[in-house]
Scaffold this active site. Structure first.
Site, mmCIF file in Angstrom:
data_model
loop_
_atom_site.group_PDB
_atom_site.id
_atom_site.type_symbol
_atom_site.label_atom_id
_atom_site.label_comp_id
_atom_site.label_asym_id
_atom_site.label_seq_id
_atom_site.Cartn_x
_atom_site.Cartn_y
_atom_site.Cartn_z
ATOM 1 N N ASN A 1 3.612 56.320 -13.254
ATOM 2 C CA ASN A 1 3.813 56.815 -14.614
ATOM 3 C C ASN A 1 5.319 56.961 -14.855
ATOM 4 O O ASN A 1 5.963 57.818 -14.258
ATOM 5 C CB ASN A 1 3.085 58.163 -14.744
ATOM 6 N N CYS B 1 5.883 61.409 -22.785
ATOM 7 C CA CYS B 1 5.260 60.098 -22.556
ATOM 8 C C CYS B 1 4.866 59.390 -23.855
ATOM 9 O O CYS B 1 4.504 58.219 -23.836
ATOM 10 C CB CYS B 1 4.056 60.245 -21.638
ATOM 11 N N HIS C 1 -0.248 54.206 -22.683
ATOM 12 C CA HIS C 1 0.683 54.815 -21.732
ATOM 13 C C HIS C 1 0.082 54.671 -20.332
ATOM 14 O O HIS C 1 -1.098 54.937 -20.114
ATOM 15 C CB HIS C 1 0.887 56.286 -22.096
HETATM 16 O O1 UT7 Z 1 2.060 61.303 -18.470
HETATM 17 C C1 UT7 Z 1 1.318 62.183 -19.252
HETATM 18 C C2 UT7 Z 1 -0.091 61.927 -19.119
HETATM 19 N N1 UT7 Z 1 -0.560 62.399 -17.833
HETATM 20 C C3 UT7 Z 1 -1.787 62.094 -17.472
HETATM 21 O O2 UT7 Z 1 -2.456 61.384 -18.179
HETATM 22 C C4 UT7 Z 1 -2.340 62.698 -16.214
HETATM 23 C C5 UT7 Z 1 -3.770 63.077 -16.462
HETATM 24 N N2 UT7 Z 1 -4.451 63.591 -15.296
HETATM 25 C C6 UT7 Z 1 -4.771 62.809 -14.248
HETATM 26 O O3 UT7 Z 1 -4.442 61.648 -14.220
HETATM 27 C C7 UT7 Z 1 -5.613 63.393 -13.150
HETATM 28 O O4 UT7 Z 1 -6.093 64.669 -13.544
HETATM 29 C C8 UT7 Z 1 -4.890 63.510 -11.778
HETATM 30 C C9 UT7 Z 1 -4.629 62.138 -11.222
HETATM 31 C C10 UT7 Z 1 -3.570 64.247 -11.971
HETATM 32 C C11 UT7 Z 1 -5.742 64.274 -10.791
HETATM 33 O O5 UT7 Z 1 -6.995 63.622 -10.630
HETATM 34 P P1 UT7 Z 1 -8.344 64.461 -10.650
HETATM 35 O O6 UT7 Z 1 -9.434 63.518 -10.415
HETATM 36 O O7 UT7 Z 1 -8.342 65.274 -11.917
HETATM 37 O O8 UT7 Z 1 -8.186 65.363 -9.363
HETATM 38 P P2 UT7 Z 1 -8.239 66.950 -9.278
HETATM 39 O O9 UT7 Z 1 -7.034 67.562 -9.875
HETATM 40 O O10 UT7 Z 1 -9.588 67.399 -9.726
HETATM 41 O O11 UT7 Z 1 -8.162 67.170 -7.710
HETATM 42 C C12 UT7 Z 1 -9.241 66.788 -6.845
HETATM 43 C C13 UT7 Z 1 -8.883 67.175 -5.425
HETATM 44 C C14 UT7 Z 1 -8.400 68.610 -5.272
HETATM 45 O O12 UT7 Z 1 -8.902 69.100 -4.042
HETATM 46 P P3 UT7 Z 1 -10.192 70.052 -4.027
HETATM 47 O O13 UT7 Z 1 -9.812 71.246 -4.851
HETATM 48 O O14 UT7 Z 1 -11.296 69.241 -4.649
HETATM 49 O O15 UT7 Z 1 -10.366 70.333 -2.560
HETATM 50 C C15 UT7 Z 1 -6.900 68.464 -5.175
HETATM 51 O O16 UT7 Z 1 -6.311 69.505 -4.428
HETATM 52 O O17 UT7 Z 1 -7.818 66.337 -4.955
HETATM 53 C C16 UT7 Z 1 -6.776 67.168 -4.405
HETATM 54 N N3 UT7 Z 1 -5.500 66.495 -4.623
HETATM 55 C C17 UT7 Z 1 -4.992 65.596 -3.744
HETATM 56 N N4 UT7 Z 1 -5.427 65.137 -2.561
HETATM 57 C C18 UT7 Z 1 -4.669 64.225 -1.939
HETATM 58 C C19 UT7 Z 1 -4.663 66.599 -5.694
HETATM 59 N N5 UT7 Z 1 -3.615 65.785 -5.521
HETATM 60 C C20 UT7 Z 1 -3.787 65.165 -4.335
HETATM 61 C C21 UT7 Z 1 -3.046 64.205 -3.616
HETATM 62 N N6 UT7 Z 1 -3.529 63.761 -2.440
HETATM 63 N N7 UT7 Z 1 -1.876 63.698 -4.094
#
Ligand code: UT7
Length: 329
Positions: A286, A123, A256
């Site tokens: 993305n 990225c 990005h």
């Molecule tokens: O391109 C390179 C750069 N990439 C990035 O910059 C990505 C950076 N990271 C992010 O943008 C975020 O970490 C994410 C968008 C990937 C995830 O967001 P988050 O706020 O960190 O969520 P999380 O991983 O803490 O997940 C929270 C909850 C989890 O459930 P529990 O464990 O709290 O019950 C996940 O299982 O959300 C759940 N979850 C979803 N629920 C519905 C994860 N993905 C999904 C989904 N739909 N698609």
């Protein structure tokens, strides 16, 4: 007689291209539900700011998208493909192992002879490619470059993994970068830290006629999030200092386009009002190396970025890689 080297490079045209199939969060959630994968428009919008993304048809490749974006950039610059003496394509989803997507695009453009190569910094790829093209122009190795970011990330998504498959999309963006006695690119800085190779990777490879390992994208989202927030502020400040500019000199910030929360956080740290943040992640998702040139072209074509504006581009992603370019448009 030796001719003086150009002191600067300058963007003279931008272009972009998106595949026609637009998939909203609701449509994606419905498709995923059929596989037993649960997600929702509410979750995706709240956590990422993404509302929709574009997916390429199976037969469409990164070089097809990059070729279309390149044609638009050439048209905007008032140049023909024959004027170009360097082609760099930032991509992590090339058409083939080799030849490079840059050579395929060169062939599609109907020109031959100039150097053409792919650059792989995930990225951060476009910011890396722009910096390399700028260096080559400043040393006299090139005078008119096509710098392209083109991706078909849909090919490497695991549609059984809701933590990644809702985040990415396909597309391409391009710029024509030309030698100039006026700046242009003011300063840039690139970084990588291979200690973090595992937090964002597509670890599969091809050997002995077989795919070895997992060829689908894996990401530890929270680890990437934490690293991204820190490095994006630091690298922007460092590039501003190199250029002798202040936060307030930035007219437009194009980070990005991965997550609206990271992007807004970066703008706040740089004390920029959110109106100065260019956002396309809502409509594109993305698109990895394509996200910055796609956002740049969108902002130019919608009349926001105008000639003379100071623009900060910031990439961050797998590797772990990051970098920034400050430029006067
Ligand atoms: O391109 C390179 C750069 N990439 C990035 O910059 C990505 C950076 N990271 C992010 O943008 C975020 O970490 C994410 C968008 C990937 C995830 O967001 P988050 O706020 O960190 O969520 P999380 O991983 O803490 O997940 C929270 C909850 C989890 O459930 P529990 O464990 O709290 O019950 C996940 O299982 O959300 C759940 N979850 C979803 N629920 C519905 C994860 N993905 C999904 C989904 N739909 N698609």
């Amino acid at each position: 007689m030796t001719l003086p080297l150009p002191r600067y490079s300058r963007i003279t045209g931008t272009g972009s291209f998106l595949p026609s199939r637009r998939v909203t969060n609701a449509q994606l959630a419905e498709e995923l539900a059929q596989r037993g994968v649960e997600t929702s428009d509410e979750w995706i919008v709240a956590r990422t700011g993404i509302h929709a993304r574009h997916f390429a048809a199976p037969e469409v490749t990164a070089s097809d998208l990059g070729f279309e974006a390149a044609k638009h950039a050439l048209e905007a610059a008032g140049r023909s493909a024959a004027d170009i003496d360097l082609i760099i394509v930032a991509t992590s989803t090339p058409d083939m192992i080799f030849p490079s997507s840059a050579c395929l695009i060169q062939q599609k453009l109907g020109v031959h002879g100039c150097p053409a190569f792919d650059l792989q910094a995930v990225c951060s790829g476009f910011v890396y490619a722009l910096t390399v093209a700028d260096s080559m122009i400043r040393t006299g190795a090139a005078s008119k470059a096509l710098v392209i970011g083109a991706e078909v990330f849909s090919r490497i998504l695991d549609f059984n993994d809701r933590t990644t498959c809702v985040l990415f999309g396909d597309g391409a963006g391009a710029v024509v970068l030309e030698a100039s006695d006026q700046p242009g690119l003011l300063a840039s800085e690139l970084h990588a830290d291979g200690r973090h190779v595992g937090i964002l990777c597509t670890p599969g490879t091809v050997a002995g006629g077989k795919v070895l390992g997992d060829p689908l994208l894996k990401m530890d989202g929270q680890a990437v999030f934490k690293l991204a927030v820190g490095v994006l502020e630091d690298v922007a400040r460092s590039v501003l200092a190199k250029a002798g500019r202040q936060d307030a000199d930035i007219d437009w910030l194009i980070p990005h386009q991965a997550n609206i929360r990271i992007m807004q956080g970066t703008a706040k740290k740089l004390k920029l009002p959110l109106e100065k943040l260019i956002v396309t992640v809502d409509e594109h998702g993305n698109t990895s190396a394509a996200s910055i040139p796609l956002a740049l072209d969108h902002a130019v074509r919608t009349g926001r970025i105008k000639q003379g504006d100071t623009v900060m581009l910031e990439g961050v992603g797998g590797g772990f890689t990051w970098g920034a370019v400050l430029l006067d448009f």
